[in-house]
Design a protein around this motif. Sequence first.
Motif, PDB file in Angstrom:
ATOM      1  N   ALA A  60     -21.245  33.534  17.991  1.00  0.00           N
ATOM      2  CA  ALA A  60     -22.054  34.706  18.301  1.00  0.00           C
ATOM      3  C   ALA A  60     -23.067  34.924  17.184  1.00  0.00           C
ATOM      4  O   ALA A  60     -22.746  34.762  16.006  1.00  0.00           O
ATOM      5  N   GLY A  61     -24.263  35.268  17.544  1.00  0.00           N
ATOM      6  CA  GLY A  61     -25.296  35.482  16.550  1.00  0.00           C
ATOM      7  C   GLY A  61     -25.978  34.209  16.097  1.00  0.00           C
ATOM      8  O   GLY A  61     -26.901  34.246  15.300  1.00  0.00           O
ATOM      9  N   GLY A  62     -25.502  33.062  16.560  1.00  0.00           N
ATOM     10  CA  GLY A  62     -26.143  31.797  16.251  1.00  0.00           C
ATOM     11  C   GLY A  62     -25.909  31.265  14.859  1.00  0.00           C
ATOM     12  O   GLY A  62     -26.599  30.353  14.428  1.00  0.00           O
ATOM     13  N   GLU A  63     -24.941  31.836  14.132  1.00  0.00           N
ATOM     14  CA  GLU A  63     -24.627  31.314  12.811  1.00  0.00           C
ATOM     15  C   GLU A  63     -23.132  31.377  12.584  1.00  0.00           C
ATOM     16  O   GLU A  63     -22.437  32.176  13.194  1.00  0.00           O
ATOM     17  N   ALA A  64     -22.659  30.495  11.705  1.00  0.00           N
ATOM     18  CA  ALA A  64     -21.228  30.439  11.418  1.00  0.00           C
ATOM     19  C   ALA A  64     -21.018  30.206   9.928  1.00  0.00           C
ATOM     20  O   ALA A  64     -21.743  29.443   9.300  1.00  0.00           O
ATOM     21  N   CYS A  65     -20.014  30.881   9.408  1.00  0.00           N
ATOM     22  CA  CYS A  65     -19.611  30.685   8.023  1.00  0.00           C
ATOM     23  C   CYS A  65     -18.828  29.376   7.946  1.00  0.00           C
ATOM     24  O   CYS A  65     -18.066  29.040   8.861  1.00  0.00           O
ATOM     25  N   VAL A  66     -19.017  28.660   6.854  1.00  0.00           N
ATOM     26  CA  VAL A  66     -18.285  27.407   6.684  1.00  0.00           C
ATOM     27  C   VAL A  66     -16.782  27.656   6.760  1.00  0.00           C
ATOM     28  O   VAL A  66     -16.021  26.799   7.218  1.00  0.00           O
ATOM     29  N   CYS A  67     -16.337  28.848   6.372  1.00  0.00           N
ATOM     30  CA  CYS A  67     -14.905  29.157   6.417  1.00  0.00           C
ATOM     31  C   CYS A  67     -14.383  29.226   7.854  1.00  0.00           C
ATOM     32  O   CYS A  67     -13.190  29.080   8.090  1.00  0.00           O
ATOM     33  N   ASP A  68     -15.268  29.432   8.833  1.00  0.00           N
ATOM     34  CA  ASP A  68     -14.871  29.543  10.237  1.00  0.00           C
ATOM     35  C   ASP A  68     -14.958  28.238  11.013  1.00  0.00           C
ATOM     36  O   ASP A  68     -14.511  28.164  12.150  1.00  0.00           O
ATOM     37  N   ILE A  69     -15.552  27.224  10.430  1.00  0.00           N
ATOM     38  CA  ILE A  69     -15.790  25.991  11.194  1.00  0.00           C
ATOM     39  C   ILE A  69     -15.132  24.768  10.582  1.00  0.00           C
ATOM     40  O   ILE A  69     -15.333  23.655  11.045  1.00  0.00           O
ATOM     41  N   SER A  70     -14.332  24.946   9.552  1.00  0.00           N
ATOM     42  CA  SER A  70     -13.811  23.790   8.819  1.00  0.00           C
ATOM     43  C   SER A  70     -12.609  23.112   9.473  1.00  0.00           C
ATOM     44  O   SER A  70     -12.235  22.022   9.067  1.00  0.00           O
ATOM     45  N   ASP A  71     -12.021  23.701  10.488  1.00  0.00           N
ATOM     46  CA  ASP A  71     -10.836  23.128  11.125  1.00  0.00           C
ATOM     47  C   ASP A  71     -11.222  22.174  12.256  1.00  0.00           C
ATOM     48  O   ASP A  71     -11.160  22.510  13.426  1.00  0.00           O
ATOM     49  N   THR A  93     -29.704  24.607   9.456  1.00  0.00           N
ATOM     50  CA  THR A  93     -30.197  25.277   8.266  1.00  0.00           C
ATOM     51  C   THR A  93     -29.001  25.994   7.655  1.00  0.00           C
ATOM     52  O   THR A  93     -28.001  26.238   8.337  1.00  0.00           O
ATOM     53  N   SER A  94     -29.097  26.322   6.377  1.00  0.00           N
ATOM     54  CA  SER A  94     -27.977  27.003   5.731  1.00  0.00           C
ATOM     55  C   SER A  94     -28.485  28.051   4.766  1.00  0.00           C
ATOM     56  O   SER A  94     -29.616  27.968   4.273  1.00  0.00           O
ATOM     57  N   GLU A  95     -27.614  29.031   4.511  1.00  0.00           N
ATOM     58  CA  GLU A  95     -27.933  30.101   3.583  1.00  0.00           C
ATOM     59  C   GLU A  95     -26.664  30.490   2.844  1.00  0.00           C
ATOM     60  O   GLU A  95     -25.631  30.748   3.470  1.00  0.00           O
ATOM     61  N   ARG A  96     -26.737  30.514   1.542  1.00  0.00           N
ATOM     62  CA  ARG A  96     -25.586  30.918   0.727  1.00  0.00           C
ATOM     63  C   ARG A  96     -25.589  32.433   0.613  1.00  0.00           C
ATOM     64  O   ARG A  96     -26.586  33.045   0.292  1.00  0.00           O
ATOM     65  N   ARG A  97     -24.423  33.033   0.887  1.00  0.00           N
ATOM     66  CA  ARG A  97     -24.220  34.468   0.722  1.00  0.00           C
ATOM     67  C   ARG A  97     -22.948  34.652  -0.078  1.00  0.00           C
ATOM     68  O   ARG A  97     -21.846  34.483   0.464  1.00  0.00           O
ATOM     69  N   GLY A  98     -23.118  34.966  -1.324  1.00  0.00           N
ATOM     70  CA  GLY A  98     -21.957  35.074  -2.200  1.00  0.00           C
ATOM     71  C   GLY A  98     -21.338  33.710  -2.397  1.00  0.00           C
ATOM     72  O   GLY A  98     -22.006  32.766  -2.794  1.00  0.00           O
ATOM     73  N   THR A  99     -20.054  33.601  -2.083  1.00  0.00           N
ATOM     74  CA  THR A  99     -19.372  32.315  -2.257  1.00  0.00           C
ATOM     75  C   THR A  99     -19.380  31.469  -0.993  1.00  0.00           C
ATOM     76  O   THR A  99     -18.954  30.314  -1.026  1.00  0.00           O
ATOM     77  N   TRP A 100     -19.853  32.021   0.135  1.00  0.00           N
ATOM     78  CA  TRP A 100     -19.818  31.306   1.406  1.00  0.00           C
ATOM     79  C   TRP A 100     -21.205  30.820   1.798  1.00  0.00           C
ATOM     80  O   TRP A 100     -22.215  31.412   1.449  1.00  0.00           O
ATOM     81  N   VAL A 101     -21.223  29.756   2.565  1.00  0.00           N
ATOM     82  CA  VAL A 101     -22.467  29.231   3.118  1.00  0.00           C
ATOM     83  C   VAL A 101     -22.422  29.451   4.630  1.00  0.00           C
ATOM     84  O   VAL A 101     -21.418  29.153   5.279  1.00  0.00           O
ATOM     85  N   TYR A 102     -23.508  29.989   5.165  1.00  0.00           N
ATOM     86  CA  TYR A 102     -23.629  30.217   6.605  1.00  0.00           C
ATOM     87  C   TYR A 102     -24.610  29.200   7.172  1.00  0.00           C
ATOM     88  O   TYR A 102     -25.671  28.955   6.601  1.00  0.00           O
ATOM     89  N   TYR A 103     -24.232  28.612   8.316  1.00  0.00           N
ATOM     90  CA  TYR A 103     -25.028  27.573   8.950  1.00  0.00           C
ATOM     91  C   TYR A 103     -25.576  28.076  10.273  1.00  0.00           C
ATOM     92  O   TYR A 103     -24.911  28.823  10.994  1.00  0.00           O
ATOM     93  N   GLN A 104     -26.797  27.647  10.569  1.00  0.00           N
ATOM     94  CA  GLN A 104     -27.437  27.954  11.844  1.00  0.00           C
ATOM     95  C   GLN A 104     -28.004  26.656  12.417  1.00  0.00           C
ATOM     96  O   GLN A 104     -28.459  25.791  11.663  1.00  0.00           O
ATOM     97  N   VAL A 105     -27.983  26.543  13.734  1.00  0.00           N
ATOM     98  CA  VAL A 105     -28.634  25.423  14.399  1.00  0.00           C
ATOM     99  C   VAL A 105     -30.134  25.668  14.296  1.00  0.00           C
ATOM    100  O   VAL A 105     -30.589  26.795  14.470  1.00  0.00           O
ATOM    101  N   ALA A 106     -30.881  24.643  14.000  1.00  0.00           N
ATOM    102  CA  ALA A 106     -32.338  24.748  13.952  1.00  0.00           C
ATOM    103  C   ALA A 106     -32.858  24.627  15.383  1.00  0.00           C
ATOM    104  O   ALA A 106     -33.029  23.516  15.884  1.00  0.00           O
ATOM    105  N   PRO A 107     -33.049  25.757  16.085  1.00  0.00           N
ATOM    106  CA  PRO A 107     -33.354  25.700  17.519  1.00  0.00           C
ATOM    107  C   PRO A 107     -34.638  24.974  17.858  1.00  0.00           C
ATOM    108  O   PRO A 107     -34.712  24.284  18.867  1.00  0.00           O
ATOM    109  N   SER A 108     -35.651  25.084  17.025  1.00  0.00           N
ATOM    110  CA  SER A 108     -36.907  24.420  17.357  1.00  0.00           C
ATOM    111  C   SER A 108     -36.763  22.903  17.311  1.00  0.00           C
ATOM    112  O   SER A 108     -37.371  22.188  18.103  1.00  0.00           O
ATOM    113  N   VAL A 109     -35.931  22.411  16.409  1.00  0.00           N
ATOM    114  CA  VAL A 109     -35.722  20.965  16.302  1.00  0.00           C
ATOM    115  C   VAL A 109     -34.959  20.453  17.519  1.00  0.00           C
ATOM    116  O   VAL A 109     -35.305  19.428  18.099  1.00  0.00           O
TER     117      VAL A 109
END
Length: 121
Positions: A60-71, A93-109
């Motif tokens: 949801a929201g088009g992004e996921a924290c690495v902590c939610d997708i590692s399994d 694409t990715s963005e670091r927020r604190g200690t976590w990295v959030y990933y998003q699919v690059a929709p235009s690509v």
Amino acid sequence: MSKSEMAELSLLDAGDAVPCCPPITAGELSQADAEKMAAMFKALSDPVRLRLFSRIASFAGGEACVCDISDVGVSQPTVSHHLKKLREAGLLTSERRGTWVYYQVAPSVVAAMAAMLDLRT
């Protein structure tokens, strides 16, 4: 998901696509375009990467924290390696927020890849 079920993927309008390469029906790809697209498709050709890509795209929201997708059945360092390959190919694409990295699919690509393979063009 059973073999008879199909996931529904939403595609962006062609107007949202960042021109990457001409449609496959427009003529022979240049060496540079072929190398660029091959890198993207190669990144998606690994089953673990495809699962990671799918998980991120379906959050949801088009992004996921690495902590939610590692399994995905491999170790954390391996997940990081695959995410790096997807980022390097321009699919995430990715963005670091604190200690976590959030990933998003690059929709235009992704839309550009779909447009390149569209035989109706």
